[in-house]
Motif scaffolding. Structure first.
Motif, PDB file in Angstrom:
ATOM      1  N   THR A 217       0.884  -1.144   0.088  1.00  0.00           N
ATOM      2  CA  THR A 217       0.110   0.029  -0.086  1.00  0.00           C
ATOM      3  C   THR A 217       0.814   1.185  -0.026  1.00  0.00           C
ATOM      4  OG1 THR A 217      -1.863  -1.076   1.160  1.00  0.00           O
ATOM      5  CG2 THR A 217      -1.892   1.290   1.085  1.00  0.00           C
ATOM      6  N   LEU A 220       1.966   2.017  -3.466  1.00  0.00           N
ATOM      7  CA  LEU A 220       0.722   2.549  -4.290  1.00  0.00           C
ATOM      8  C   LEU A 220       0.748   4.037  -3.884  1.00  0.00           C
ATOM      9  CD1 LEU A 220      -1.338   2.229  -6.424  1.00  0.00           C
ATOM     10  CD2 LEU A 220      -2.824   1.398  -4.654  1.00  0.00           C
ATOM     11  N   CYS A 224       1.217   7.469  -6.469  1.00  0.00           N
ATOM     12  CA  CYS A 224       0.182   8.368  -6.709  1.00  0.00           C
ATOM     13  C   CYS A 224       0.564   9.707  -6.518  1.00  0.00           C
ATOM     14  CB  CYS A 224      -0.982   8.200  -5.683  1.00  0.00           C
ATOM     15  SG  CYS A 224      -2.118   6.806  -5.992  1.00  0.00           S
ATOM     16  N   LEU A 236      -5.265   5.250 -10.105  1.00  0.00           N
ATOM     17  CA  LEU A 236      -5.359   3.914  -9.725  1.00  0.00           C
ATOM     18  C   LEU A 236      -5.919   2.938 -10.848  1.00  0.00           C
ATOM     19  CD1 LEU A 236      -7.300   4.675  -6.202  1.00  0.00           C
ATOM     20  CD2 LEU A 236      -4.771   4.073  -6.624  1.00  0.00           C
ATOM     21  N   LYS A 239      -4.347  -0.507 -11.233  1.00  0.00           N
ATOM     22  CA  LYS A 239      -3.442  -0.783 -10.092  1.00  0.00           C
ATOM     23  C   LYS A 239      -4.223  -1.612  -8.911  1.00  0.00           C
ATOM     24  CE  LYS A 239      -0.151   2.076 -11.683  1.00  0.00           C
ATOM     25  NZ  LYS A 239      -0.140   3.480 -11.108  1.00  0.00           N
ATOM     26  N   VAL A 275      -3.885  -2.738  -0.412  1.00  0.00           N
ATOM     27  CA  VAL A 275      -3.418  -3.359  -1.690  1.00  0.00           C
ATOM     28  C   VAL A 275      -3.382  -5.065  -1.123  1.00  0.00           C
ATOM     29  CG1 VAL A 275      -1.845  -3.808  -3.399  1.00  0.00           C
ATOM     30  CG2 VAL A 275      -2.268  -1.743  -2.841  1.00  0.00           C
TER      31      VAL A 275
END
Length: 276
Positions: A217, A220, A224, A236, A239, A275
């Motif tokens: 996470t 990710l 971003c 996203l 993803k 995630v």
């Protein structure tokens, strides 16, 4: 008492050492700031304290004077040798000194089981390693309290609120685990050599129920913010299994939708992103 600027220059000359700017070697020479660092962290004789980059040991001596056990890591061999010769003999076995890179040993050699029993961090943190070091500390076991001397730019980024240009991934990760308590401004005149920027004592207290993001996470969220001007619905896409639509739907709780940009989304909303 901390070393004065003249004493600092004298010792540096004795050990034939020139402060290395790329390592952030600006030595603290202000007694009030040393005392404030220890006071903000409420260091007591029962504490385990981690220090990063002790340098000539000004803060180290103050920490030891409380009766605490201190784990310190120094990257520079000359300064480590000075600490072994001039500080350790008077430490009564309470200074555990490690020579090396704080990114390789972010807790300065403090064992995981000892850290789990509780520890604090009080450090003059070099700017070049501040964010990767901080990121490595945001994992179990978390320190109970951190008082960090930082360049003001870094402190502002860590404490930034959603909607500001400084707000980013590290702001989210840090503020999910720690509350930001009142700190203290530190003028450039408190250091030798005098830096070109203002510093700040950032005062971080572990939350009663800290939130830690998974590595996946975190990756990710960082991705971003690398394209922070794009809308999260676009960021996203591809993803997550549902392109992040289930998470985006929760943004209505914050009065937002998929058109929001990363910096506009509050920390609590990012905590709902996962995630798997």
């Amino acid at each position: 008492m901390p070393l004065s600027p003249s004493q600092t220059r004298e010792i540096l000359a004795q050990i034939d050492h020139l402060p290395r700017k790329h390592l952030g070697q600006n030595f603290l020479v202000d007694a009030n700031i040393v005392r404030k660092s220890v006071e903000l962290a409420s260091v007591a004789a029962t504490d385990r304290v981690v220090e990063i980059g002790p340098g000539l040991g000004t803060l180290t001596r103050a920490l030891l004077s409380t009766g605490a056990q201190v784990w310190a890591i120094e990257h520079d061999p000359r300064l480590a040798a000075y600490l072994r010769t001039d500080v350790m003999p008077d430490a009564g076995g309470r200074l555990h000194l490690m020579e090396g890179d704080a990114l390789d040993a972010p807790r300065a050699g403090l064992a995981t089981n000892e850290a789990a029993a509780g520890f604090k961090v009080v450090a003059n943190l070099p700017y070049a390693i501040s964010t990767p070091w901080m990121d490595s500390m945001l994992a179990d076991p978390l320190p109970q309290h951190m008082v960090l001397m930082l360049q003001r730019e870094a402190a502002d980024r860590y404490a930034a609120a959603p909607g500001s240009k400084q707000f980013g991934a590290i702001s989210i990760f840090l503020q999910s685990a720690f509350d930001i308590a009142p700190g203290h401004k530190v003028p450039a005149a408190c250091f030798h050599p005098r830096p070109d920027i203002e510093s700040y004592l950032l005062n971080l207290v572990r939350k009663p129920v800290p939130y830690l993001f998974s590595p996946e996470t975190k990756r990710l969220i960082r991705a971003c913010f690398q394209q922070r001007r794009k809308q999260v619905s676009s960021l996203l896409r591809g993803k997550l299994p549902d392109d992040g639509q289930s998470w985006i739907s929760t943004l209505t709780l914050e009065g937002l939708d998929g058109r929001a940009r990363p910096e506009a989304i509050p920390t609590k909303a990012w905590q709902r992103l996962s995630v798997t």
